[in-house]
Design an enzyme around this catalytic site. Structure first.
Site, PDB file in Angstrom:
ATOM      1  N   GLU A 214       0.813  -1.223   0.000  1.00 58.34           N
ATOM      2  CA  GLU A 214       0.000   0.000   0.000  1.00 58.34           C
ATOM      3  C   GLU A 214       0.847   1.274   0.000  1.00 58.34           C
ATOM      4  O   GLU A 214       0.489   2.280   0.617  1.00 58.34           O
ATOM      5  CB  GLU A 214      -0.954   0.024   1.214  1.00 58.34           C
ATOM      6  CG  GLU A 214      -1.786  -1.221   1.414  1.00 58.34           C
ATOM      7  CD  GLU A 214      -2.743  -1.496   0.256  1.00 58.34           C
ATOM      8  OE1 GLU A 214      -2.908  -0.610  -0.608  1.00 58.34           O
ATOM      9  OE2 GLU A 214      -3.320  -2.582   0.212  1.00 58.34           O
ATOM     10  N   GLY A 215       1.945   1.244  -0.699  1.00 63.21           N
ATOM     11  CA  GLY A 215       2.879   2.368  -0.694  1.00 63.21           C
ATOM     12  C   GLY A 215       3.859   2.181   0.440  1.00 63.21           C
ATOM     13  O   GLY A 215       3.469   1.961   1.591  1.00 63.21           O
TER      14      GLY A 215
END
Length: 586
Positions: free
Chosen positions: A401-402
């Protein structure tokens, strides 16, 4: 001032006594029933199958996902009119938290219900939702999310996968390769991002069809029961009806889905951390050395307190954000065709808080698992003991997610944007801070916080120092600040400390009957947060030449000293609660 839910980033300029949110103590009976059902499924069906999943038993993982569908867990975020349950975001976080007892299943579940389904929920047309969501809600079809490429990770907009309109205008022809795609070994469809004509970043719904070539299963450090493969598209025909969102605006889909994905990851980290703390207590009560259970020893108990305090902070921010999103949606009709747009807006409003939750959550569960493994000694390194697999499975959370590095840039960058746009009175508060910081001890009366007055005063001083530091650094570097990533990381760490402590205090203020217990993790967090923030500021001072920052951080440390925070005694008291209740006590 009347209590209210806060907009994104307002925590930095408002007091926790003015804020409201729903925490676990305020869950409805429906929330509690959902949590109990999810816990039972996790204990009775997911955990017993963990060894089979670890042996690359993807069929077992797939069957568990289908079973979760039968129980309605995969339908929580899908609107009722498309075959789902359409529950609130608190319910979504509850399910995510309670099912996170095995990393492999958690990754499979999250990829399907989150990034594999929500792009259609939030951005799909009525026809697309009608066609796909009922099957996704019941797991008749399993979805995956294909954004990352061999040469495009954090820089998602640099993808090379290409989509070209066919000569008859009926199809887009996809060509390219996606990397590290969860669920691909058994997915029936993918949410794929490609560039139309080589430059218009766009989303597509792609069903399994001719021309999709799966690479071999990746040999991963952890999550061995989840399927992870490269996916190559060779002249894959995708109907024009399956274009998702608007041409050239796929980044809106990707980034909005990442926002909610970050919050869900934090909820999963919360569930994993709680479970590991329970394992640590169980093992150390049974394990004897020097004729005593090792749970009796002070350094083991310190670990319990440190783990518990961080879990309390994480739980507070996860459900604060979820309930704030729910609050923003209360005035809208769920049957309205614009409802999903309002959900997107509510999630985007909290993008800074989502990134804070992701960073703090992934680092908290990593710390808790590491300390649990240490409590097990050599046995923690052995496969048959829970910490070994959990340790390997959790490491990817700081990448999912980043990366945490990217999220730290998002935290400070988005805060500054909101401040410059006037969404929050950042510069107004900044203008008042220097005078306040010169007299930290006497600038305001916090007696209205009762037993929390000292920590509330410290928190407010932390916020003022953070605002002043962010403002001073921003004014000095202006547009060049985005290149000063080491500074941005330090500023983000200070913002994280402020938000976690703010949420921890706000939660206790809403539940005064719990204050005698909550005060222990709060005072531990206050000590750790204030000291950490001062360390950040002291690193920033010589780098920027803003000398008064050093004096202001010294004033904050004097406040901490005057408040007589005693972290050792607080940790002794909190560890006793953890031992008595055999795990997370709240």
């Amino acid at each position: 001032m009347e209590k209210r839910y806060l907009k994104g980033c307002e925590f930095l300029v408002e007091e926790p006594i003015n804020t409201t949110a729903v925490y676990p103590e305020g869950f409805t009976e429906e929330h509690r029933m959902l949590a109990k059902t999810a816990e039972d499924f996790a204990e009775k069906e997911i955990l017993p199958n963990a060894p089979k999943m670890e042996e690359h038993g993807y069929e077992v993982t797939k069957q568990l996902l289908k079973r979760a569908g039968e129980l309605g867990f995969t339908a929580v975020d899908v609107p009722e009119k498309y075959g789902g349950l359409g529950l609130d975001k608190i319910s979504s976080m509850i399910v995510t938290e309670k099912l996170e007892v095995n990393g492999s299943f958690g990754a499979t579940f999250g990829a399907h219900t989150g990034i594999g389904t929500l792009p259609i929920v939030y951005f799909g047309t009525h026809e697309q939702k009608s066609k796909y969501l009922p099957d996704l809600a019941t797991v008749k079809k399993i979805s995956a999310y294909a954004l990352t490429e061999p040469s495009a990770g954090s820089d998602a907009l640099s993808i090379k996968t290409r989509a070209d309109l066919s000569s008859d205008g009926k199809y887009y022809i996809l060509n390219g390769t996606k990397q590290f795609i969860t669920n691909s070994g058994f997915a029936d469809m993918w949410i794929v991002f490609a560039k139309i004509g080589g430059d218009k970043f766009t989303g597509f719904i792609v069903e399994k069809t001719e021309g999709i070539i799966l690479g071999p299963e990746e040999k991963k450090m952890g999550l061995k029961g989840s399927s992870t493969r490269a996916v190559t598209f060779e002249d894959v025909k995708v109907s024009v009806e399956n274009l998702l969102g608007e041409i050239g605006k796929g980044h809106k889909i990707a980034f909005n889905i990442l926002n909610i994905g970050r919050l869900k990851l934090a909820a999963a980290a919360l569930g994993g951390a709680k479970r590991m703390l329970k394992e640590a207590v169980k093992y150390t009560k049974e394990r004897k050395q020097f004729n005593r259970p090792i749970a009796d020893f002070g350094m083991i108990r310190k670990k319990f307190a440190d783990m518990c305090a961080r879990i309390y902070g994480l739980e507070s921010i996860v459900y604060r954000i979820a309930s704030s999103i729910d609050d923003l949606l209360k005035g809208y009709d769920k049957s309205s065709p614009d409802y999903e747009m309002h959900i997107r807006n509510a999630i985007e409003e909290h993008c800074v808080e989502d990134s804070i939750a992701k960073v703090f959550g992934s680092e908290t569960v990593g710390m808790v698992i590491d300390e649990t493994l240490q409590c097990h000694g050599g046995y923690g390194y052995i496969e048959e003991y829970p910490p070994e697999r959990a340790y390997r499975d959790a490491r990817v959370n700081r990448i999912f997610e980043g990366t945490n590095e990217i999220n730290r840039l998002v935290i400070t960058g988005m805060l500054l944007r909101k401040g410059m746009k006037g969404d929050i009175p950042l510069m107004e508060v900044y203008g008042k801070c220097e005078g306040i910081l010169s007299n930290m001890e006497g600038y305001a009366d916090f007696s209205r916080y009762g037993a929390l007055s000292d920590v509330a005063h410290i928190l407010d001083a932390m916020k003022k120092l953070t605002v002043y530091t962010v403002g001073s650094v921003g004014m000095k570097y202006m547009k060049e600040l985005e290149e000063e990533q080491m500074l941005l990381e330090l500023l983000s760490n200070s913002l994280i400390s402020c938000y976690v402590l703010d949420s921890a205090i706000a939660r206790a203020l809403q539940n005064p009957e719990k204050l005698n217990e909550f005060i222990h993790p709060i005072r531990i967090l206050a000590w750790d947060s204030a000291v950490s923030l001062c360390a950040n500021v002291l690193q920033i001072t010589p780098y920027t030449g803003i000398e008064n920052l050093k004096d202001f951080s010294s004033c904050l440390l004097k406040m901490v000293e005057k408040a007589k925070l005693n972290p050792v005694e607080e940790k002794k008291a909190l560890s006793m609660l953890v031992l008595e209740r055999e795990g997370y006590p709240f």
